[in-house]
Scaffold this motif. Structure first.
Motif, PDB file in Angstrom:
ATOM      1  N   GLU A   1      30.718  33.277  41.873  1.00 48.92           N
ATOM      2  CA  GLU A   1      30.022  33.366  40.588  1.00 48.92           C
ATOM      3  C   GLU A   1      28.928  34.431  40.622  1.00 48.92           C
ATOM      4  O   GLU A   1      28.729  35.165  39.646  1.00 48.92           O
ATOM      5  CB  GLU A   1      29.424  32.008  40.220  1.00 48.92           C
ATOM      6  CG  GLU A   1      28.761  31.974  38.854  1.00 48.92           C
ATOM      7  CD  GLU A   1      29.723  32.299  37.727  1.00 48.92           C
ATOM      8  OE1 GLU A   1      29.299  32.965  36.757  1.00 48.92           O
ATOM      9  OE2 GLU A   1      30.907  31.888  37.823  1.00 48.92           O
ATOM     10  N   ASP A   2      28.218  34.527  41.738  1.00 52.04           N
ATOM     11  CA  ASP A   2      27.164  35.548  41.864  1.00 52.04           C
ATOM     12  C   ASP A   2      27.758  36.958  41.767  1.00 52.04           C
ATOM     13  O   ASP A   2      27.216  37.836  41.091  1.00 52.04           O
ATOM     14  CB  ASP A   2      26.422  35.390  43.194  1.00 52.04           C
ATOM     15  CG  ASP A   2      25.440  34.225  43.181  1.00 52.04           C
ATOM     16  OD1 ASP A   2      25.186  33.682  42.082  1.00 52.04           O
ATOM     17  OD2 ASP A   2      24.943  33.859  44.262  1.00 52.04           O
ATOM     18  N   ILE A   3      28.863  37.182  42.462  1.00 52.12           N
ATOM     19  CA  ILE A   3      29.502  38.501  42.418  1.00 52.12           C
ATOM     20  C   ILE A   3      30.067  38.771  41.029  1.00 52.12           C
ATOM     21  O   ILE A   3      29.975  39.886  40.507  1.00 52.12           O
ATOM     22  CB  ILE A   3      30.599  38.598  43.498  1.00 52.12           C
ATOM     23  CG1 ILE A   3      29.970  38.451  44.893  1.00 52.12           C
ATOM     24  CG2 ILE A   3      31.355  39.917  43.390  1.00 52.12           C
ATOM     25  CD1 ILE A   3      30.991  38.342  46.013  1.00 52.12           C
ATOM     26  N   GLN A   4      30.635  37.747  40.419  1.00 52.75           N
ATOM     27  CA  GLN A   4      31.164  37.887  39.068  1.00 52.75           C
ATOM     28  C   GLN A   4      30.056  38.282  38.090  1.00 52.75           C
ATOM     29  O   GLN A   4      30.224  39.184  37.261  1.00 52.75           O
ATOM     30  CB  GLN A   4      31.803  36.572  38.627  1.00 52.75           C
ATOM     31  CG  GLN A   4      32.325  36.552  37.201  1.00 52.75           C
ATOM     32  CD  GLN A   4      33.693  37.208  37.088  1.00 52.75           C
ATOM     33  OE1 GLN A   4      34.126  37.895  38.006  1.00 52.75           O
ATOM     34  NE2 GLN A   4      34.356  36.988  35.975  1.00 52.75           N
ATOM     35  N   SER A   5      28.911  37.620  38.184  1.00 50.52           N
ATOM     36  CA  SER A   5      27.805  37.921  37.272  1.00 50.52           C
ATOM     37  C   SER A   5      27.317  39.354  37.435  1.00 50.52           C
ATOM     38  O   SER A   5      26.966  40.020  36.459  1.00 50.52           O
ATOM     39  CB  SER A   5      26.640  36.944  37.522  1.00 50.52           C
ATOM     40  OG  SER A   5      27.036  35.614  37.266  1.00 50.52           O
ATOM     41  N   ALA A   6      27.311  39.830  38.685  1.00 51.53           N
ATOM     42  CA  ALA A   6      26.791  41.177  38.950  1.00 51.53           C
ATOM     43  C   ALA A   6      27.755  42.273  38.538  1.00 51.53           C
ATOM     44  O   ALA A   6      27.337  43.403  38.265  1.00 51.53           O
ATOM     45  CB  ALA A   6      26.448  41.312  40.433  1.00 51.53           C
ATOM     46  N   THR A   7      29.041  41.956  38.503  1.00 58.78           N
ATOM     47  CA  THR A   7      30.040  43.002  38.228  1.00 58.78           C
ATOM     48  C   THR A   7      30.642  42.913  36.832  1.00 58.78           C
ATOM     49  O   THR A   7      31.370  43.814  36.423  1.00 58.78           O
ATOM     50  CB  THR A   7      31.187  42.930  39.259  1.00 58.78           C
ATOM     51  OG1 THR A   7      31.808  41.634  39.190  1.00 58.78           O
ATOM     52  CG2 THR A   7      30.664  43.159  40.669  1.00 58.78           C
ATOM     53  N   ALA A   8      30.362  41.838  36.098  1.00 55.35           N
ATOM     54  CA  ALA A   8      30.986  41.649  34.791  1.00 55.35           C
ATOM     55  C   ALA A   8      30.307  42.465  33.697  1.00 55.35           C
ATOM     56  O   ALA A   8      30.946  42.848  32.720  1.00 55.35           O
ATOM     57  CB  ALA A   8      30.975  40.165  34.416  1.00 55.35           C
ATOM     58  N   ASN A   9      29.008  42.718  33.815  1.00 57.39           N
ATOM     59  CA  ASN A   9      28.273  43.451  32.792  1.00 57.39           C
ATOM     60  C   ASN A   9      27.210  44.317  33.454  1.00 57.39           C
ATOM     61  O   ASN A   9      26.417  43.817  34.256  1.00 57.39           O
ATOM     62  CB  ASN A   9      27.583  42.477  31.821  1.00 57.39           C
ATOM     63  CG  ASN A   9      28.546  41.487  31.218  1.00 57.39           C
ATOM     64  OD1 ASN A   9      29.265  41.800  30.286  1.00 57.39           O
ATOM     65  ND2 ASN A   9      28.575  40.276  31.770  1.00 57.39           N
ATOM     66  N   TYR A  10      27.194  45.603  33.114  1.00 57.05           N
ATOM     67  CA  TYR A  10      26.167  46.473  33.674  1.00 57.05           C
ATOM     68  C   TYR A  10      26.021  47.723  32.814  1.00 57.05           C
ATOM     69  O   TYR A  10      26.844  48.010  31.949  1.00 57.05           O
ATOM     70  CB  TYR A  10      26.472  46.849  35.129  1.00 57.05           C
ATOM     71  CG  TYR A  10      27.741  47.650  35.338  1.00 57.05           C
ATOM     72  CD1 TYR A  10      27.722  49.050  35.303  1.00 57.05           C
ATOM     73  CD2 TYR A  10      28.952  47.020  35.598  1.00 57.05           C
ATOM     74  CE1 TYR A  10      28.880  49.788  35.505  1.00 57.05           C
ATOM     75  CE2 TYR A  10      30.111  47.748  35.803  1.00 57.05           C
ATOM     76  CZ  TYR A  10      30.064  49.128  35.755  1.00 57.05           C
ATOM     77  OH  TYR A  10      31.204  49.853  35.945  1.00 57.05           O
ATOM     78  N   TYR A  11      24.953  48.437  33.047  1.00 59.34           N
ATOM     79  CA  TYR A  11      24.660  49.677  32.336  1.00 59.34           C
ATOM     80  C   TYR A  11      24.788  50.861  33.286  1.00 59.34           C
ATOM     81  O   TYR A  11      24.596  50.729  34.498  1.00 59.34           O
ATOM     82  CB  TYR A  11      23.226  49.666  31.779  1.00 59.34           C
ATOM     83  CG  TYR A  11      22.919  48.506  30.862  1.00 59.34           C
ATOM     84  CD1 TYR A  11      23.376  48.497  29.547  1.00 59.34           C
ATOM     85  CD2 TYR A  11      22.170  47.418  31.308  1.00 59.34           C
ATOM     86  CE1 TYR A  11      23.093  47.440  28.700  1.00 59.34           C
ATOM     87  CE2 TYR A  11      21.885  46.359  30.478  1.00 59.34           C
ATOM     88  CZ  TYR A  11      22.336  46.366  29.175  1.00 59.34           C
ATOM     89  OH  TYR A  11      22.068  45.314  28.345  1.00 59.34           O
TER      90      TYR A  11
END
Length: 450
Positions: free
Chosen positions: A265-275
């Motif tokens: 979940e941590d990796i998913q959160s970091a890679t799912a949305n970014y600028y």
């Protein structure tokens, strides 16, 4: 950028999914920008040198958990491993065929300190399976060429500097792949002392981390430490080398491998949305590292991102791998590539050659202009690529154009090609500064008449 404020000139939003739909009456939303919906790239990297039996098994389980619970259908995945015996090893290159990667993970051996798999990497030339139809292409072919079947020259008991240098070179190849390449690293770490500048291995470890940051390859470190005392320490304090590596590359120190679901979940959160923020920089060919710091005005937010990038080196200081990447850029880039100074005519003519050569490559080279724009002492490289961008034929020789008389020279070569469509390139590259001239064409090889 090295302490200087920069004006943001480019801005992108990347997201895994659009906003959730609601049942409330509302005007239709604007059309979705499909180009910003990601097909993410993940690379599992398993450390066989710094792991024990339990750590290897849990690394494989954690990778499978992430694939089962978080991967989207369009996401691409790759599998690598490294050890002091076999160096950096490619098991499966970036692919959207997730079952291939699952099978490769399950096939990896659980015993640390040995080659991760004796025969995990199969090519068409050595496969005995009649249904085997995979051919390495593009960057996969480059990785196979650079690292070979089992990663090359590390050797048993090799110095960690060899591994760090191999991963640094690998990162330079990753930098040619567009977009963000998320590296999920399973390891116990490389020791607290290695992040101290006075440590003899620090320059090699830092160079590896900086190369990954420059390649836009954030590292998400999963600590595979086993044993109660080690786990207590790992649960309280991040492993220093892994925290350093993740922070510098813009990833995250995830923590204990046992927490499969939380880590995924941590990796998913970091890679799912970014600028993505962009700004112009002056051209500097000095190989220096620039430190980047991004701040936001809104309180309560933390910024995760790469901590810097490395300026390119001049051509005569590039490594063999970097010169190979430079060659591919020259050969395959669209018009306008900075090192492409001249374009000349090239034609490929199929002919009936029996069982031998059946295509003629003919290049018409303006000698005087070539000498002015590229130089005298050059290498002459011919490449033929199939539809998968796999190099199927190539040749190279050196030539001093000061010895060539006349305004125009014609060079030809004969090649044998199977039925299909091919892209042909001839690259003439200055041996000292990398300036290049390129000829390009395509050819369709017909079916032989009866």
């Amino acid at each position: 950028d090295n302490g200087q404020l920069r004006t943001i000139t480019e801005f992108e939003k990347h997201f895994l999914h659009g906003p959730p739909a609601t049942l409330e009456a509302a005007p239709l939303p604007p059309a979705q920008d499909r180009s910003s919906v990601m097909n993410r790239k993940f690379i599992f990297l398993v450390d066989y040198g710094g792991n024990d039996l339990e750590g290897i098994m849990k690394s494989k389980n954690a990778a499978l958990e992430f694939m089962d619970s978080k991967l989207q259908p369009g996401d691409e995945v790759a599998l690598f491993a490294f050890s002091t015996i076999s160096g950096l090893t490619l098991h499966e290159y970036l692919t959207a065929d997730h079952e291939k990667v699952r099978a490769a993970i399950k096939k990896m051996r659980d015993v640390p300190g040995i080659r991760p798999a004796q025969d995990d990497i199969t090519t068409p030339s050595d496969s005995t399976d009649p249904n085997f139809d995979h051919r390495p292409a593009g960057m996969e072919l480059m990785n196979l060429e650079v690292f070979g079947r089992h990663g090359g020259p590390a050797g048993a008991g090799a110095d960690p500097r060899v591994l760090f240098s191999q991963v640094e070179e690998w990162a330079k190849a990753l930098g040619r792949i567009p977009g963000q390449k998320n590296v999920i690293l399973f390891t116990r770490g490389f020791g607290t002392g290695i992040v101290v500048p006075s440590h003899p291995l620090f320059p090699f470890f830092q160079a590896m981390a900086r190369a990954l940051a420059t390649a836009n390859a954030p590292v998400f470190s999963v600590n595979t430490t086993t044993g109660m005392a080690g786990k207590i320490a790992a649960g309280v304090f991040p492993e220093a080398s892994l925290e350093y590596l993740s922070n510098l590359t813009g990833g995250k120190y995830v923590g204990d491998v046992d927490f499969y679901a939380r880590n995924a979940e941590d990796i998913q959160s970091a890679t799912a949305n970014y600028y993505v923020l962009g700004y112009s920089i002056p051209a500097s060919w000095d190989g220096r590292f620039h430190e980047i710091k991004v701040e936001v005005r809104r309180p309560g937010y933390r910024v995760f991102g790469q901590r810097g990038y490395t300026n390119p080196l001049p051509f005569n200081k590039l490594s063999p791998l970097e010169k190979h990447l430079h060659l591919l850029d020259l050969a395959l880039a669209e018009k306008g590539y900075t090192e492409q100074h001249l374009v000349f005519p090239l034609v490929a003519l199929p002919f009936s050659g029996g069982n031998g050569p059946n295509a003629l490559l003919l290049a018409a080279i303006p000698v005087e202009r070539l000498r002015q724009d590229v130089g005298d002492k050059t290498e002459f490289i011919s490449l033929v690529l199939d539809q998968d961008k796999t190099i199927v034929n190539g040749s190279r020789f050196e030539i001093d154009w000061a010895t060539v008389r006349g305004e125009r020279a014609c060079q030809y070569s004969a090649v044998a090609l199977p039925v299909g469509r091919y892209d042909c390139r001839v690259v003439i590259r200055n041996l000292d500064n990398g300036r290049g001239a390129v000829g390009a064409c395509s050819v369709e090889m017909p079916v032989k008449s009866a």
